[in-house]
Design a protein around this motif. Structure first.
Motif, PDB file in Angstrom:
ATOM      1  N   GLU A  99     -57.546  -2.620  17.034  1.00  0.00           N
ATOM      2  CA  GLU A  99     -57.892  -2.615  18.448  1.00  0.00           C
ATOM      3  C   GLU A  99     -58.770  -3.841  18.695  1.00  0.00           C
ATOM      4  OE1 GLU A  99     -59.733   0.419  21.802  1.00  0.00           O
ATOM      5  OE2 GLU A  99     -59.795   0.982  19.697  1.00  0.00           O
ATOM      6  N   TRP A 100     -58.465  -4.602  19.732  1.00  0.00           N
ATOM      7  CA  TRP A 100     -59.163  -5.857  20.000  1.00  0.00           C
ATOM      8  C   TRP A 100     -60.041  -5.737  21.237  1.00  0.00           C
ATOM      9  CZ3 TRP A 100     -58.956 -10.224  16.979  1.00  0.00           C
ATOM     10  CH2 TRP A 100     -58.058 -10.165  15.903  1.00  0.00           C
ATOM     11  N   PHE A 101     -61.232  -6.332  21.125  1.00  0.00           N
ATOM     12  CA  PHE A 101     -62.186  -6.394  22.223  1.00  0.00           C
ATOM     13  C   PHE A 101     -62.556  -7.861  22.404  1.00  0.00           C
ATOM     14  CE2 PHE A 101     -62.465  -2.252  20.427  1.00  0.00           C
ATOM     15  CZ  PHE A 101     -62.805  -1.392  21.466  1.00  0.00           C
ATOM     16  N   PHE A 102     -62.765  -8.284  23.640  1.00  0.00           N
ATOM     17  CA  PHE A 102     -63.256  -9.630  23.894  1.00  0.00           C
ATOM     18  C   PHE A 102     -64.616  -9.497  24.557  1.00  0.00           C
ATOM     19  CE2 PHE A 102     -63.840 -13.440  26.504  1.00  0.00           C
ATOM     20  CZ  PHE A 102     -63.804 -14.389  25.500  1.00  0.00           C
ATOM     21  N   ILE A 103     -65.659  -9.985  23.869  1.00  0.00           N
ATOM     22  CA  ILE A 103     -67.037  -9.878  24.332  1.00  0.00           C
ATOM     23  C   ILE A 103     -67.454 -11.220  24.917  1.00  0.00           C
ATOM     24  CG2 ILE A 103     -69.410  -9.330  23.678  1.00  0.00           C
ATOM     25  CD1 ILE A 103     -68.146  -8.101  21.035  1.00  0.00           C
ATOM     26  N   THR A 104     -67.991 -11.189  26.115  1.00  0.00           N
ATOM     27  CA  THR A 104     -68.504 -12.409  26.744  1.00  0.00           C
ATOM     28  C   THR A 104     -69.557 -12.023  27.774  1.00  0.00           C
ATOM     29  OG1 THR A 104     -67.844 -14.530  27.724  1.00  0.00           O
ATOM     30  CG2 THR A 104     -66.780 -12.547  28.598  1.00  0.00           C
ATOM     31  N   GLY A 105     -70.191 -13.002  28.353  1.00  0.00           N
ATOM     32  CA  GLY A 105     -71.188 -12.732  29.380  1.00  0.00           C
ATOM     33  C   GLY A 105     -70.536 -12.139  30.621  1.00  0.00           C
ATOM     34  N   LEU A 127     -61.963  -5.815  27.547  1.00  0.00           N
ATOM     35  CA  LEU A 127     -63.001  -6.778  27.881  1.00  0.00           C
ATOM     36  C   LEU A 127     -64.365  -6.097  27.935  1.00  0.00           C
ATOM     37  CD1 LEU A 127     -61.069  -8.566  30.760  1.00  0.00           C
ATOM     38  CD2 LEU A 127     -61.125  -9.160  28.336  1.00  0.00           C
ATOM     39  N   VAL A 128     -65.348  -6.750  27.317  1.00  0.00           N
ATOM     40  CA  VAL A 128     -66.719  -6.242  27.328  1.00  0.00           C
ATOM     41  C   VAL A 128     -67.604  -7.338  27.895  1.00  0.00           C
ATOM     42  CG1 VAL A 128     -68.620  -5.297  25.983  1.00  0.00           C
ATOM     43  CG2 VAL A 128     -66.255  -4.834  25.283  1.00  0.00           C
ATOM     44  N   GLY A 129     -68.188  -7.066  29.050  1.00  0.00           N
ATOM     45  CA  GLY A 129     -69.105  -8.017  29.672  1.00  0.00           C
ATOM     46  C   GLY A 129     -70.538  -7.590  29.419  1.00  0.00           C
ATOM     47  N   VAL A 130     -71.324  -8.481  28.826  1.00  0.00           N
ATOM     48  CA  VAL A 130     -72.729  -8.183  28.537  1.00  0.00           C
ATOM     49  C   VAL A 130     -73.601  -8.997  29.489  1.00  0.00           C
ATOM     50  CG1 VAL A 130     -72.326  -7.557  26.127  1.00  0.00           C
ATOM     51  CG2 VAL A 130     -72.804  -9.931  26.694  1.00  0.00           C
ATOM     52  N   THR A 131     -74.723  -8.400  29.883  1.00  0.00           N
ATOM     53  CA  THR A 131     -75.599  -9.082  30.825  1.00  0.00           C
ATOM     54  C   THR A 131     -77.058  -8.792  30.519  1.00  0.00           C
ATOM     55  OG1 THR A 131     -75.936  -9.583  33.169  1.00  0.00           O
ATOM     56  CG2 THR A 131     -75.665  -7.267  32.587  1.00  0.00           C
ATOM     57  N   PRO A 140     -65.432  -7.092  37.922  1.00  0.00           N
ATOM     58  CA  PRO A 140     -64.566  -8.234  38.191  1.00  0.00           C
ATOM     59  C   PRO A 140     -63.287  -7.892  38.967  1.00  0.00           C
ATOM     60  CG  PRO A 140     -64.427  -7.610  35.887  1.00  0.00           C
ATOM     61  CD  PRO A 140     -65.498  -6.751  36.515  1.00  0.00           C
ATOM     62  N   GLY A 141     -63.115  -6.642  39.352  1.00  0.00           N
ATOM     63  CA  GLY A 141     -61.967  -6.273  40.159  1.00  0.00           C
ATOM     64  C   GLY A 141     -60.699  -6.038  39.366  1.00  0.00           C
ATOM     65  N   LEU A 142     -60.840  -5.730  38.092  1.00  0.00           N
ATOM     66  CA  LEU A 142     -59.676  -5.459  37.251  1.00  0.00           C
ATOM     67  C   LEU A 142     -59.389  -3.958  37.248  1.00  0.00           C
ATOM     68  CD1 LEU A 142     -60.617  -7.864  34.343  1.00  0.00           C
ATOM     69  CD2 LEU A 142     -58.802  -8.192  36.017  1.00  0.00           C
ATOM     70  N   GLY A 145     -60.524   0.909  33.241  1.00  0.00           N
ATOM     71  CA  GLY A 145     -60.317   1.075  31.812  1.00  0.00           C
ATOM     72  C   GLY A 145     -60.137  -0.205  31.017  1.00  0.00           C
ATOM     73  N   VAL A 146     -60.090  -1.381  31.661  1.00  0.00           N
ATOM     74  CA  VAL A 146     -59.894  -2.613  30.895  1.00  0.00           C
ATOM     75  C   VAL A 146     -61.192  -3.386  30.685  1.00  0.00           C
ATOM     76  CG1 VAL A 146     -57.483  -2.873  31.586  1.00  0.00           C
ATOM     77  CG2 VAL A 146     -59.250  -4.060  32.870  1.00  0.00           C
ATOM     78  N   VAL A 147     -62.266  -2.980  31.368  1.00  0.00           N
ATOM     79  CA  VAL A 147     -63.544  -3.683  31.261  1.00  0.00           C
ATOM     80  C   VAL A 147     -64.670  -2.679  31.077  1.00  0.00           C
ATOM     81  CG1 VAL A 147     -65.206  -5.184  32.432  1.00  0.00           C
ATOM     82  CG2 VAL A 147     -62.777  -5.541  32.792  1.00  0.00           C
ATOM     83  N   THR A 148     -65.579  -3.003  30.152  1.00  0.00           N
ATOM     84  CA  THR A 148     -66.820  -2.249  30.006  1.00  0.00           C
ATOM     85  C   THR A 148     -67.958  -3.235  30.222  1.00  0.00           C
ATOM     86  OG1 THR A 148     -65.813  -0.768  28.370  1.00  0.00           O
ATOM     87  CG2 THR A 148     -68.225  -0.829  28.459  1.00  0.00           C
TER      88      THR A 148
END
Length: 195
Positions: A99-105, A127-131, A140-142, A145-148
């Motif tokens: 299972e793949w996750f992409f972590i970014t700001g 997608l995992v957005g960290v802040t 982000p309007g997706l 279930g595709v963004v945390t």
């Protein structure tokens, strides 16, 4: 975990650790960008950013660093990064799945609809957005279930502030790992950083 890492700092490391814990990730692959297509300023040489990331992540066995974007010619696009990493995994582990996750700001993630092939990104990874604290976590309007989105306290540290501090002759100790601070001094990075 994608980013310019110019330079990598403790906030990045804490974010990677928190996301790994929250999702039970066996490893986090840091991928410093090659030529970031969306950055207004010129990034520090890719080799320096790659080596600082290697230095910073060396102590954590869950972390590794990929050269996939540093070695690719032309602009760096997230969909290409994911495609290349997933292809390498499939070659090294035939028949296995991951299972793949992409972590970014989260600030970068809020602009994903303007990225190259956003549908391809969403198809390849969660997608995992960290802040940082106090920052509004904008959806982000997706599709659901595709963004945390996750708030990480240590992300109050910023790479641009570190570059400015170095340029002004101010200390960056404890903002970046000790080895990264030494690399910055040795290579005289950010001596002419934008203020």
């Amino acid at each position: 975990m994608g980013g310019t890492f110019d330079p990598i700092h403790h906030g990045h490391l804490v974010a990677a650790s928190e996301v790994a814990h929250r999702f039970g990730l066996g490893r986090v692959i840091f991928t410093p960008t090659g030529q970031p297509w969306h950055k207004q300023r010129t990034a520090t040489a890719g080799e320096d950013r790659y080596l600082m990331t290697v230095i910073a992540t060396a102590a954590d066995t869950r972390f590794e660093v990929s050269r996939v974007d540093i070695d690719r010619e032309g602009p760096t696009y997230t969909v290409d990064t994911l495609r290349d990493l997933q292809g390498a995994f499939e070659t090294a582990h035939p028949g296995e799945s991951a299972e793949w996750f992409f972590i970014t700001g989260a600030d970068a993630l809020s602009e994903i609809v303007g990225w190259h092939d956003p549908d391809g990104i969403v198809d390849r990874a969660h997608l995992v957005g960290v802040t940082r604290p106090g920052h509004h976590l904008a959806d982000p309007g997706l599709p659901d279930g595709v963004v945390t989105l996750i708030e990480i306290p240590a992300l109050a540290i910023s790479s641009s502030d570190i570059r400015t501090r170095v340029a002004a002759g101010e200390p960056v100790d404890y903002l970046v790992p000790e080895g990264v601070a030494r690399w910055i001094r040795k290579r005289r990075l950010y001596a002419k950083a934008e203020r």
